[in-house]
Scaffold this motif. Structure first.
Motif, mmCIF file in Angstrom:
data_model
loop_
_atom_site.group_PDB
_atom_site.id
_atom_site.type_symbol
_atom_site.label_atom_id
_atom_site.label_comp_id
_atom_site.label_asym_id
_atom_site.label_seq_id
_atom_site.Cartn_x
_atom_site.Cartn_y
_atom_site.Cartn_z
ATOM 1 N N ARG A 67 0.874 -1.177 0.000
ATOM 2 C CA ARG A 67 0.000 0.000 0.000
ATOM 3 C C ARG A 67 0.906 1.220 0.000
ATOM 4 N N LEU A 68 0.807 2.024 -1.036
ATOM 5 C CA LEU A 68 1.622 3.222 -1.199
ATOM 6 C C LEU A 68 0.705 4.426 -1.289
ATOM 7 N N ARG A 69 1.001 5.475 -0.508
ATOM 8 C CA ARG A 69 0.202 6.696 -0.548
ATOM 9 C C ARG A 69 1.105 7.891 -0.772
ATOM 10 N N ASN A 70 0.726 8.714 -1.724
ATOM 11 C CA ASN A 70 1.419 9.971 -2.014
ATOM 12 C C ASN A 70 0.650 11.088 -1.316
ATOM 13 N N LEU A 71 1.253 11.683 -0.301
ATOM 14 C CA LEU A 71 0.587 12.707 0.492
ATOM 15 C C LEU A 71 1.524 13.885 0.753
ATOM 16 N N TYR A 72 0.948 15.039 1.004
ATOM 17 C CA TYR A 72 1.722 16.171 1.497
ATOM 18 C C TYR A 72 1.856 15.987 3.001
ATOM 19 N N PHE A 73 3.076 16.074 3.511
ATOM 20 C CA PHE A 73 3.266 15.974 4.959
ATOM 21 C C PHE A 73 4.473 16.784 5.384
ATOM 22 N N ASN A 74 4.542 17.064 6.679
ATOM 23 C CA ASN A 74 5.671 17.764 7.288
ATOM 24 C C ASN A 74 6.239 16.897 8.397
ATOM 25 N N VAL A 75 7.549 16.852 8.495
ATOM 26 C CA VAL A 75 8.211 16.136 9.591
ATOM 27 C C VAL A 75 8.090 17.003 10.833
ATOM 28 N N THR A 76 7.687 16.408 11.939
ATOM 29 C CA THR A 76 7.538 17.157 13.188
ATOM 30 C C THR A 76 8.642 16.777 14.165
ATOM 31 N N ASP A 77 9.120 17.735 14.912
ATOM 32 C CA ASP A 77 10.117 17.547 15.970
ATOM 33 C C ASP A 77 11.425 16.925 15.501
ATOM 34 N N ASP A 78 11.706 16.946 14.242
ATOM 35 C CA ASP A 78 12.973 16.480 13.680
ATOM 36 C C ASP A 78 13.276 17.362 12.483
ATOM 37 N N LYS A 79 14.477 17.230 11.954
ATOM 38 C CA LYS A 79 14.815 17.950 10.726
ATOM 39 C C LYS A 79 14.213 17.201 9.550
ATOM 40 N N ALA A 80 13.826 17.927 8.524
ATOM 41 C CA ALA A 80 13.191 17.323 7.343
ATOM 42 C C ALA A 80 14.119 16.330 6.646
ATOM 43 N N GLU A 81 15.425 16.458 6.855
ATOM 44 C CA GLU A 81 16.394 15.573 6.200
ATOM 45 C C GLU A 81 16.310 14.129 6.683
#
Length: 171
Positions: A67-81
């Motif tokens: 199951r693969l989902r393409n979504l907009y998301f933001n990493v929280t409490d960590d660096k995006a890297e």
């Protein structure tokens, strides 16, 4: 005599109040009844449809499906890297505190580089156990999750998330 009556009355009130308190057993019974009601009748049909949707594979990788989902998301409490292209989601929460607690358990107990992402469109915090640059490796991890972690997966089935915004930035 009046003092004895007051002490007796105090003991009776204490006994009544003590016997009325709730305990874990009461909460557990109430929770199980609610779950049973939500999984029967009209709500039960919705639950079964949602469960089928959440466990249905929609992408084939090397002859295996995930199951693969393409979504907009933001990493929280960590660096995006920390987020690579494909992340394996093992838990979903409505509250950030619960997601962070789950992430911390994965880091401490399973020694996985877990992180939390927030999907605003669904108002959900997803816990990613590990992320990969290659979808084949992510598929193997997803389909054999019990080999890589002992902790119970808190979604009906582990799935892979990829960020739509990262695709548009790389083109």
């Amino acid at each position: 005599m009046k003092k004895i009556c007051n002490v007796f009355l105090l003991v009776c009130i204490t006994a009544v109040l003590w016997s009325c308190h709730t305990n874990e057993k009461n909460y557990r019974e109430s929770y199980e009844k609610t779950l049973e009601l939500n999984r029967t009748g009209e709500r039960g049909e919705q639950y079964q449809q949602d469960l089928a949707r959440r466990t249905q594979n929609n992408y084939v990788v090397d002859g295996d499906s995930i199951r693969l989902r393409n979504l907009y998301f933001n990493v929280t409490d960590d660096k995006a890297e920390v987020a690579k292209k494909y992340g394996v989601v093992v838990a979903e929460f409505q509250q950030k505190f619960n997601a962070i607690s789950c992430r911390d358990r994965l880091r401490q107990e399973e020694h996985l580089p877990a992180y939390v992402v927030y999907v605003a469109s669904e108002k959900t915090y997803c816990v990613v156990a590990q992320s990969f640059d290659d979808i084949s490796v992510a598929a193997v991890f997803t389909n054999n999750i019990e080999k890589y972690m002992k902790m119970k997966v808190l979604v009906p089935k582990a799935w892979v998330i990829t960020n739509i915004s990262s695709k548009s930035n790389k083109k």
